[in-house]
Design an enzyme around this catalytic site. Structure first.
Site, mmCIF file in Angstrom:
data_model
loop_
_atom_site.group_PDB
_atom_site.id
_atom_site.type_symbol
_atom_site.label_atom_id
_atom_site.label_comp_id
_atom_site.label_asym_id
_atom_site.label_seq_id
_atom_site.Cartn_x
_atom_site.Cartn_y
_atom_site.Cartn_z
ATOM 1 N N GLN A 57 -5.276 -11.673 -13.111
ATOM 2 C CA GLN A 57 -5.136 -10.447 -13.899
ATOM 3 C C GLN A 57 -3.706 -10.192 -14.348
ATOM 4 O O GLN A 57 -3.403 -9.102 -14.834
ATOM 5 C CB GLN A 57 -5.725 -9.247 -13.145
ATOM 6 C CG GLN A 57 -4.971 -8.824 -11.907
ATOM 7 C CD GLN A 57 -5.753 -7.816 -11.081
ATOM 8 O OE1 GLN A 57 -6.724 -8.156 -10.406
ATOM 9 N NE2 GLN A 57 -5.347 -6.554 -11.110
ATOM 10 N N GLN A 64 -10.222 0.640 -15.542
ATOM 11 C CA GLN A 64 -10.713 -0.338 -14.563
ATOM 12 C C GLN A 64 -11.970 0.182 -13.875
ATOM 13 O O GLN A 64 -12.949 -0.550 -13.697
ATOM 14 C CB GLN A 64 -9.625 -0.623 -13.527
ATOM 15 C CG GLN A 64 -10.099 -1.431 -12.322
ATOM 16 C CD GLN A 64 -8.973 -1.835 -11.405
ATOM 17 O OE1 GLN A 64 -8.255 -2.782 -11.687
ATOM 18 N NE2 GLN A 64 -8.798 -1.135 -10.296
ATOM 19 N N GLY A 66 -9.659 3.905 -7.292
ATOM 20 C CA GLY A 66 -8.896 5.074 -7.715
ATOM 21 C C GLY A 66 -9.094 5.354 -9.201
ATOM 22 O O GLY A 66 -9.177 4.433 -10.010
ATOM 23 N N HIS A 102 -3.648 4.439 -1.824
ATOM 24 C CA HIS A 102 -4.585 3.473 -1.230
ATOM 25 C C HIS A 102 -5.176 4.023 0.070
ATOM 26 O O HIS A 102 -6.358 3.865 0.349
ATOM 27 C CB HIS A 102 -3.865 2.167 -0.878
ATOM 28 C CG HIS A 102 -3.363 1.377 -2.036
ATOM 29 N ND1 HIS A 102 -2.019 1.244 -2.322
ATOM 30 C CD2 HIS A 102 -4.017 0.661 -2.984
ATOM 31 C CE1 HIS A 102 -1.875 0.473 -3.381
ATOM 32 N NE2 HIS A 102 -3.064 0.116 -3.811
ATOM 33 N N LEU A 136 0.901 8.067 -7.748
ATOM 34 C CA LEU A 136 1.375 7.014 -6.840
ATOM 35 C C LEU A 136 0.905 5.658 -7.349
ATOM 36 O O LEU A 136 -0.222 5.501 -7.798
ATOM 37 C CB LEU A 136 0.866 7.262 -5.419
ATOM 38 C CG LEU A 136 1.351 8.540 -4.740
ATOM 39 C CD1 LEU A 136 1.036 8.497 -3.240
ATOM 40 C CD2 LEU A 136 2.844 8.775 -4.947
ATOM 41 N N SER A 137 1.822 4.699 -7.283
ATOM 42 C CA SER A 137 1.528 3.351 -7.760
ATOM 43 C C SER A 137 2.439 2.385 -7.019
ATOM 44 O O SER A 137 3.598 2.719 -6.728
ATOM 45 C CB SER A 137 1.815 3.269 -9.266
ATOM 46 O OG SER A 137 1.950 1.922 -9.663
ATOM 47 N N LEU A 179 0.813 -1.216 0.000
ATOM 48 C CA LEU A 179 0.000 0.000 0.000
ATOM 49 C C LEU A 179 0.846 1.265 0.000
ATOM 50 O O LEU A 179 1.940 1.305 0.556
ATOM 51 C CB LEU A 179 -0.914 -0.003 1.232
ATOM 52 C CG LEU A 179 -1.845 -1.215 1.330
ATOM 53 C CD1 LEU A 179 -2.710 -1.100 2.584
ATOM 54 C CD2 LEU A 179 -2.718 -1.377 0.099
HETATM 55 O O1 PAF Z 1 -6.628 -2.020 -8.686
HETATM 56 C C1 PAF Z 1 -6.211 -3.059 -8.132
HETATM 57 O O2 PAF Z 1 -5.371 -3.029 -7.231
HETATM 58 C C2 PAF Z 1 -6.749 -4.404 -8.585
HETATM 59 O O3 PAF Z 1 -6.977 -4.432 -9.957
HETATM 60 C C3 PAF Z 1 -7.988 -4.858 -7.804
HETATM 61 C C4 PAF Z 1 -9.167 -3.931 -8.038
HETATM 62 C C5 PAF Z 1 -7.683 -4.907 -6.307
HETATM 63 C C6 PAF Z 1 -8.416 -6.260 -8.249
HETATM 64 O O4 PAF Z 1 -7.404 -7.186 -8.012
#
Ligand code: PAF
Length: 278
Positions: free
Chosen positions: A57, A150, A144, A33, A181-182, A29
């Site tokens: 994913q 997404q 976010g 977040h 931020l990532s 995080l």
């Molecule tokens: O944005 C993310 O961190 C992910 O794509 C999520 C929404 C938690 C699904 O795994």
């Protein structure tokens, strides 16, 4: 704050509570977040945060294995911003058998931009988000806007499946120099970190040009050339309609239709994304 690892104990714990506000995460995080969790905490409900690195994913060559798992640190941070429950299942708990039933979002939205460069990504996201929604049964969920596409895909899923969940989108949290931020910023070397804001700067220039009579394809190509010249490998740098993420007509572009500039590019081994509404 309770740390919960199984679906059964999550359900048992939440059974006697009002429906919670929910923030799904993959952990590792950062302040972005924490802003999502602070927003969730403003709704006067229990706040459930999931921490789960979702294999579905990731493509085989992507960073699933190296994605940092930092649950102890994440839990401390979440406690400090008002999470009441952290749901951190392991893979065997959330996917006790191969997940062969999946949620496939429409190709017109999910196979462009991120979906073009990460085939199957949004099926993986929708499948895990739907499953987490079933486990948590939230009244609202916070996402976010950094992951712009997404957010759009999740909103569509919630609408089409009539899920009784409000989706709240929050603006991107940025470092002082503008970098979004990532969790993946942690992969950047010190030298790359100083250059990382170039992605946003390129989108800002592209966004300005997009409201001028210059052909959009020309501005997008120039953005690509400029970013490539500074050592990046762009996947896409483009301006789209906010409503459906498809290219705007010239009349829409010049007439003030809400648009968004979106970009994804690799700097060294790190792939970053960003966007800017215009
Ligand atoms: O944005 C993310 O961190 C992910 O794509 C999520 C929404 C938690 C699904 O795994």
């Amino acid at each position: 704050m309770q740390l919960i690892h199984t679906v059964a104990s999550l359900r048992e714990t939440l059974a006697t509570e009002p429906r919670p506000a929910f923030v799904p995460t993959m952990g590792n995080l950062h302040e972005g977040h924490l802003e999502l969790v602070r927003e969730a905490a403003r709704h006067g409900r229990p706040v459930v945060v999931s921490v789960f690195v979702n294999r579905l994913q990731f493509l085989p060559h992507e960073d699933f294995d190296q994605y940092p798992r930092t649950l102890a640190r994440d839990s401390d941070l979440l406690r400090s911003v008002g999470a009441t429950h952290v749901f951190a299942p392991d893979e065997a708990e959330l996917y006790p058998e191969p997940q062969t039933y999946k949620v496939s979002p429409p190709p017109a939205l999910a196979d462009i931009l991120e979906g073009e460069f990460r085939p199957g990504f949004f099926t993986g996201v929708c499948t895990v988000v739907m499953k987490l929604f079933q486990c948590v049964q939230p009244a609202l969920a916070v996402f976010g806007q950094k992951d712009y596409q997404q957010l759009q895909v999740v909103r569509g899923m919630v609408r089409q499946f009539a899920l009784p969940i409000d989706i709240v989108g929050l603006p991107t949290t940025r470092a002082a120099d503008g970098l979004a931020l990532s969790s993946r910023n942690g992969y950047l070397s010190a030298e790359e970190r100083t250059r990382a804001p170039q992605l946003r700067a390129t989108l800002q220039r592209l966004a300005l040009e997009a409201r001028t009579p210059l052909p959009l394809a020309q501005s997008e190509a120039a953005a690509r050339v400029a970013l490539t010249a500074t050592g990046w490998a762009p996947d896409y740098l483009t301006v789209r309609r906010r409503s459906d993420l498809l290219p705007p007509t010239d009349a829409e572009r010049l007439g003030g239709t809400p648009l968004v500039a979106l970009g994804a590019a690799r700097l060294g081994r790190t792939r970053l994304i960003d966007n800017l509404e215009l």
